[in-house]
Motif scaffolding. Structure first.
Motif, short mmCIF file in Angstrom:
data_model
loop_
_atom_site.label_atom_id
_atom_site.label_comp_id
_atom_site.label_asym_id
_atom_site.label_seq_id
_atom_site.Cartn_x
_atom_site.Cartn_y
_atom_site.Cartn_z
N GLN A 88 40.07 38.59 32.10
CA GLN A 88 39.52 39.94 31.99
C GLN A 88 38.14 39.94 32.64
OE1 GLN A 88 40.47 42.86 30.53
NE2 GLN A 88 42.53 42.15 30.07
N GLN A 89 37.96 40.76 33.66
CA GLN A 89 36.64 40.88 34.27
C GLN A 89 35.97 42.12 33.74
OE1 GLN A 89 36.88 40.89 38.49
NE2 GLN A 89 36.97 38.67 38.62
N ARG A 90 34.77 41.92 33.25
CA ARG A 90 34.02 43.08 32.78
C ARG A 90 33.33 43.73 33.97
NH1 ARG A 90 29.25 39.94 29.49
NH2 ARG A 90 29.71 38.01 30.54
N PRO A 91 33.07 45.01 33.89
CA PRO A 91 32.42 45.69 35.02
C PRO A 91 31.02 45.14 35.25
CG PRO A 91 32.74 47.19 33.16
CD PRO A 91 33.40 45.90 32.81
#
Length: 80
Positions: A9-12
C-alpha cells in the motif's frame, strides 16, 4: 511457478510547502543570494522542483535567477 509478492500500500506523497507562498515572495531577485542558496546543493547543483516543492514556473524563474547571480559573481558555480 514463480511467486508474486503482494502489492504494498503506497500512501499519497506529502506535498511540500511552497517556500515563496509561505514567505509572501512575489519576485525572485538574483541579488538575494541568501535565499537562492536554499535551492542549490552543496555541490552547486540546482535542486529539483520535486525536492524544493516549487511549481514549474517558479522553478524556471529560480534557475534563471541563480544563473544570473553566478554570472554576476554573486554565487559560485561550484563549492570545493
Amino acid at each position: 511457478m514463480a511467486r508474486t509478492q503482494p502489492q504494498r500500500q503506497q500512501r499519497p506523497a506529502k506535498k511540500k510547502e511552497d517556500f515563496f507562498k509561505a514567505n509572501k515572495i512575489t519576485y525572485i531577485d538574483y541579488k538575494d543570494v541568501e535565499m537562492l542558496q536554499r535551492f542549490v546543493s552543496e555541490r552547486g547543483k540546482l535542486r529539483s522542483a520535486r525536492v524544493t516543492g516549487v511549481n514549474p514556473q517558479q522553478q524556471r524563474l529560480l534557475a534563471k535567477a541563480i544563473k544570473n547571480a553566478r554570472e554576476m559573481a554573486l554565487m559560485p558555480y561550484t563549492n570545493r
